[in-house]
Write a protein that holds these residues in place. Structure first.
Motif, PDB file in Angstrom:
ATOM      1  N   ILE B 113       0.820  -1.202   0.000  1.00 33.38           N
ATOM      2  CA  ILE B 113       0.000   0.000   0.000  1.00 33.38           C
ATOM      3  C   ILE B 113       0.854   1.251   0.000  1.00 33.38           C
ATOM      4  O   ILE B 113       0.532   2.242  -0.666  1.00 33.38           O
ATOM      5  CB  ILE B 113      -0.944  -0.010   1.225  1.00 33.38           C
ATOM      6  N   LEU B 114       1.955   1.250   0.744  1.00 23.51           N
ATOM      7  CA  LEU B 114       2.709   2.483   0.937  1.00 23.51           C
ATOM      8  C   LEU B 114       3.797   2.698  -0.102  1.00 23.51           C
ATOM      9  O   LEU B 114       4.074   3.822  -0.477  1.00 23.51           O
ATOM     10  CB  LEU B 114       3.365   2.478   2.320  1.00 23.51           C
ATOM     11  N   ILE B 115       4.444   1.652  -0.528  1.00 22.30           N
ATOM     12  CA  ILE B 115       5.671   1.832  -1.302  1.00 22.30           C
ATOM     13  C   ILE B 115       5.527   1.363  -2.735  1.00 22.30           C
ATOM     14  O   ILE B 115       6.069   1.975  -3.662  1.00 22.30           O
ATOM     15  CB  ILE B 115       6.839   1.082  -0.609  1.00 22.30           C
ATOM     16  N   ALA B 116       4.780   0.274  -2.961  1.00 16.58           N
ATOM     17  CA  ALA B 116       4.747  -0.319  -4.299  1.00 16.58           C
ATOM     18  C   ALA B 116       4.262   0.642  -5.391  1.00 16.58           C
ATOM     19  O   ALA B 116       4.905   0.735  -6.433  1.00 16.58           O
ATOM     20  CB  ALA B 116       3.891  -1.587  -4.276  1.00 16.58           C
ATOM     21  N   PRO B 117       3.161   1.389  -5.183  1.00 11.65           N
ATOM     22  CA  PRO B 117       2.724   2.254  -6.293  1.00 11.65           C
ATOM     23  C   PRO B 117       3.776   3.285  -6.689  1.00 11.65           C
ATOM     24  O   PRO B 117       3.957   3.563  -7.876  1.00 11.65           O
ATOM     25  CB  PRO B 117       1.477   2.943  -5.736  1.00 11.65           C
ATOM     26  N   VAL B 118       4.472   3.824  -5.699  1.00 12.56           N
ATOM     27  CA  VAL B 118       5.484   4.828  -6.017  1.00 12.56           C
ATOM     28  C   VAL B 118       6.616   4.214  -6.822  1.00 12.56           C
ATOM     29  O   VAL B 118       7.081   4.784  -7.825  1.00 12.56           O
ATOM     30  CB  VAL B 118       6.038   5.448  -4.716  1.00 12.56           C
ATOM     31  N   ILE B 119       7.048   3.032  -6.404  1.00 14.55           N
ATOM     32  CA  ILE B 119       8.154   2.372  -7.114  1.00 14.55           C
ATOM     33  C   ILE B 119       7.747   2.092  -8.556  1.00 14.55           C
ATOM     34  O   ILE B 119       8.508   2.337  -9.502  1.00 14.55           O
ATOM     35  CB  ILE B 119       8.530   1.056  -6.398  1.00 14.55           C
ATOM     36  N   PHE B 120       6.507   1.584  -8.735  1.00  8.59           N
ATOM     37  CA  PHE B 120       6.070   1.275 -10.099  1.00  8.59           C
ATOM     38  C   PHE B 120       6.038   2.526 -10.955  1.00  8.59           C
ATOM     39  O   PHE B 120       6.464   2.507 -12.111  1.00  8.59           O
ATOM     40  CB  PHE B 120       4.674   0.631 -10.069  1.00  8.59           C
ATOM     41  N   GLU B 121       5.515   3.601 -10.380  1.00  7.66           N
ATOM     42  CA  GLU B 121       5.411   4.810 -11.177  1.00  7.66           C
ATOM     43  C   GLU B 121       6.782   5.371 -11.522  1.00  7.66           C
ATOM     44  O   GLU B 121       6.998   5.855 -12.640  1.00  7.66           O
ATOM     45  CB  GLU B 121       4.586   5.866 -10.426  1.00  7.66           C
ATOM     46  N   ILE B 122       7.698   5.311 -10.592  1.00  5.98           N
ATOM     47  CA  ILE B 122       9.053   5.820 -10.881  1.00  5.98           C
ATOM     48  C   ILE B 122       9.707   4.976 -11.962  1.00  5.98           C
ATOM     49  O   ILE B 122      10.343   5.501 -12.886  1.00  5.98           O
ATOM     50  CB  ILE B 122       9.902   5.830  -9.593  1.00  5.98           C
ATOM     51  N   GLU B 123       9.524   3.652 -11.874  1.00  9.38           N
ATOM     52  CA  GLU B 123      10.098   2.789 -12.916  1.00  9.38           C
ATOM     53  C   GLU B 123       9.514   3.123 -14.277  1.00  9.38           C
ATOM     54  O   GLU B 123      10.236   3.219 -15.278  1.00  9.38           O
ATOM     55  CB  GLU B 123       9.775   1.319 -12.603  1.00  9.38           C
ATOM     56  N   ARG B 124       8.199   3.279 -14.325  1.00  8.78           N
ATOM     57  CA  ARG B 124       7.551   3.599 -15.598  1.00  8.78           C
ATOM     58  C   ARG B 124       8.065   4.904 -16.148  1.00  8.78           C
ATOM     59  O   ARG B 124       8.318   5.031 -17.347  1.00  8.78           O
ATOM     60  CB  ARG B 124       6.037   3.710 -15.405  1.00  8.78           C
ATOM     61  N   MET B 125       8.200   5.885 -15.275  1.00 10.31           N
ATOM     62  CA  MET B 125       8.682   7.179 -15.726  1.00 10.31           C
ATOM     63  C   MET B 125      10.086   7.066 -16.282  1.00 10.31           C
ATOM     64  O   MET B 125      10.404   7.634 -17.332  1.00 10.31           O
ATOM     65  CB  MET B 125       8.651   8.145 -14.537  1.00 10.31           C
ATOM     66  N   GLN B 126      10.931   6.311 -15.606  1.00  6.46           N
ATOM     67  CA  GLN B 126      12.304   6.155 -16.097  1.00  6.46           C
ATOM     68  C   GLN B 126      12.342   5.418 -17.415  1.00  6.46           C
ATOM     69  O   GLN B 126      13.126   5.760 -18.309  1.00  6.46           O
ATOM     70  CB  GLN B 126      13.142   5.411 -15.055  1.00  6.46           C
TER      71      GLN B 126
END
Lengths: 330, 169
Positions: B113-126
């Motif tokens: 809930i806390l970390i996974a969405p951010v990590i996914f979005e950062i990966e996608r952005m990169q």
């Protein structure tokens, strides 16, 4: 200009006995009394006591449950309407129609008064806000909530903004026939450019109150640092301390401790906000001392003006979870 | 002195046993003729002697009881210490298993809930940035890719090597 950028969620009420201001989100035009994007206050005026913990509270996510579809449409520079469909098993599902009118009296490029906000559903349940600024010093706000053809809550707030102080008087739920109501007096003074101190006196009278009337006095203080804000209120009913820290342009962290001496419980909350403008993402997360974790993710789906909101909340102690998704169009 | 008494006691013990034994053998002979079971040895209430080699008595003790009897050679304190150590180890392993279940569940569900969405979005952005860079590099030549590298920590060391172009794969 005149385009009212409605924030997603409405502010919390003034004091516990005062009524909630209801669902319609206030425009950012109402932020004239508070500091803007930077942490420093505008001039010496410290803002109102309602906004004492605002910087810290803005970090925390507001979890919602169920599906929500909101369509915002601006009909003109002054008028904006919104249709909201909410489908959920916890709160009753329904359709709400909201309208926002921004007046012609312009004090600065970003503010215009009066502001009228309304929110109504097909059964006639209405939330209404009227905000008006008479002159440079005086601002008035009236909020009412009508359910089942009666006034459930009403609140009238008057703020007087001086050179380096702000005083405000709030009257809530004044019932002439039953002789009950709540009156709250706020005063916040800027002692130094970094320190503000103030007090709040809440008075409630009525037949429901033991003894006919009750008054609570609390002290408030705020210290604004280079990139941090520490604010607290202290009273016989409890203490509430907030700390806000801005890491960099992307990360902001807030810690809040709230103690209720009457119930004998205290809650500590840590929240963080991540802004990734390149990914059009705003992510807010929180961890609680009640073994609760929650997060809200808002993403703008370019190039169309869609905003996707995902909310998740998980309570480990009760083993309960609430998830919601929303789409805001326009 | 003690041994003498023990011996005498032993002799005294043996004498009636022998007489009982002889009477028992006579009994058994009679009963063997009658066809009854060998459980009569128990019914007569005769104690098991150290020198007896009766098979009937060995069958009365199970394997577990015989192994348990072997432990009686150790002192009581050693026995109780080993027992409590064993029980403690088993109990703590069970507790640790239960605790690690709860801990892993809390850790992974909270991070989902806390970390996974951010990590996914950062990966996608990169990944999007990398793709755009590659597109620009293909269209405008290698120099455009270096100048357009974003400040997200994706520094290209010198001019990009030519084998990065997909057309050459």
């Amino acid at each position: 200009m005149g385009n009212v950028l409605a924030s997603s969620f409405s502010p919390s009420p003034v004091t516990p006995p005062a009524p909630p201001t209801g669902a319609p989100p206030p425009p950012s035009a109402g932020d004239s009394f508070t500091s803007d994007e930077t942490v420093k206050v505008n001039g010496l005026n410290p803002g109102a006591i309602e906004d004492l913990h605002k910087k810290c509270k803005d970090i925390f996510p507001v979890n919602f449950e169920g599906a929500k579809l909101m369509v915002n449409k601006g009909l003109s520079n002054h008028f904006q309407i919104s249709h909201t469909l909410s489908m959920s098993s916890i709160t009753p599902s329904g359709y709400r129609f909201g309208a926002t009118y921004v007046g012609t009296k312009q004090l600065s490029p970003t503010e215009a008064y009066p502001v009228l906000l309304g929110d109504i559903d097909p059964s006639g349940n209405l939330n209404a806000n009227i905000i008006h600024q008479f002159n440079k010093h005086i601002r008035t706000k009236f909020a009412a909530q009508i359910q089942d053809s009666r006034y459930v809550a009403s609140q009238l707030t008057t703020d007087f903004k001086g050179h380096d102080y702000t005083a405000s008087l709030t009257l809530g739920n004044i019932d002439i026939f039953n002789g009950s109501g709540v009156a709250v007096l706020h005063y916040l003074q800027s002692v130094t450019p970094k320190v503000a101190a103030g007090a709040e006196l809440a008075y409630q009278y009525g037949s429901q109150v033991p003894g006919g009337e009750i008054a609570v006095l609390s002290l408030a203080g705020r210290y604004t640092g280079q990139n941090c804000v520490l604010s607290g209120t202290l009273s016989t009913a409890g203490a509430h301390i907030c700390y806000y820290h801005k890491g960099n342009d992307q990360v902001q962290v807030g810690v809040e401790v709230e103690t209720n001496l009457r119930l004998g419980e205290s809650v500590a909350t840590i929240g963080y906000q991540l802004d990734l403008p390149k990914a059009n993402l705003v992510f807010k997360g929180t961890v609680d001392s009640n073994w609760t974790v929650g997060a809200v993710l808002e993403k703008k789906l370019q190039p169309l003006p869609f905003t996707l909101a995902l909310s998740g909340m998980l309570n480990h102690a009760k083993n309960q979870s609430r998830f919601g998704c929303g789409l805001i169009i326009g | 002195m003690a041994s003498e008494e023990g011996e005498s006691g032993f002799e005294l013990m043996n004498v009636p046993e022998n007489s009982e034994e002889s009477s028992q053998i006579k009994k058994e002979d009679k009963e063997a003729e009658a066809g009854t079971s060998s459980s009569s040895a128990l019914e007569s209430g005769e104690p098991v002697g150290l020198f007896k080699t009766d098979d009937d008595d060995d069958l009365d003790e199970s394997l577990g009881e015989r192994l348990w009897g072997l432990t009686e050679m150790f002192p009581e304190s050693l026995r109780s210490t080993v027992w409590s150590m064993m029980a403690g180890t088993v109990g703590s392993v069970k507790w640790f298993y239960g605790f690690s279940r709860s801990a892993f569940w809390i850790f992974f569900s909270s991070s989902a809930i806390l970390i996974a969405p951010v990590i996914f979005e950062i990966e996608r952005m990169q990944m999007e940035e990398m793709q755009k860079q590659q597109q620009r590099q293909i269209l405008l030549g290698p120099s455009a890719a270096v100048s357009s590298s974003s400040g997200m920590g994706m520094m290209m060391p010198g001019p990009p090597p030519p084998q990065q172009q997909p057309s050459q794969h």
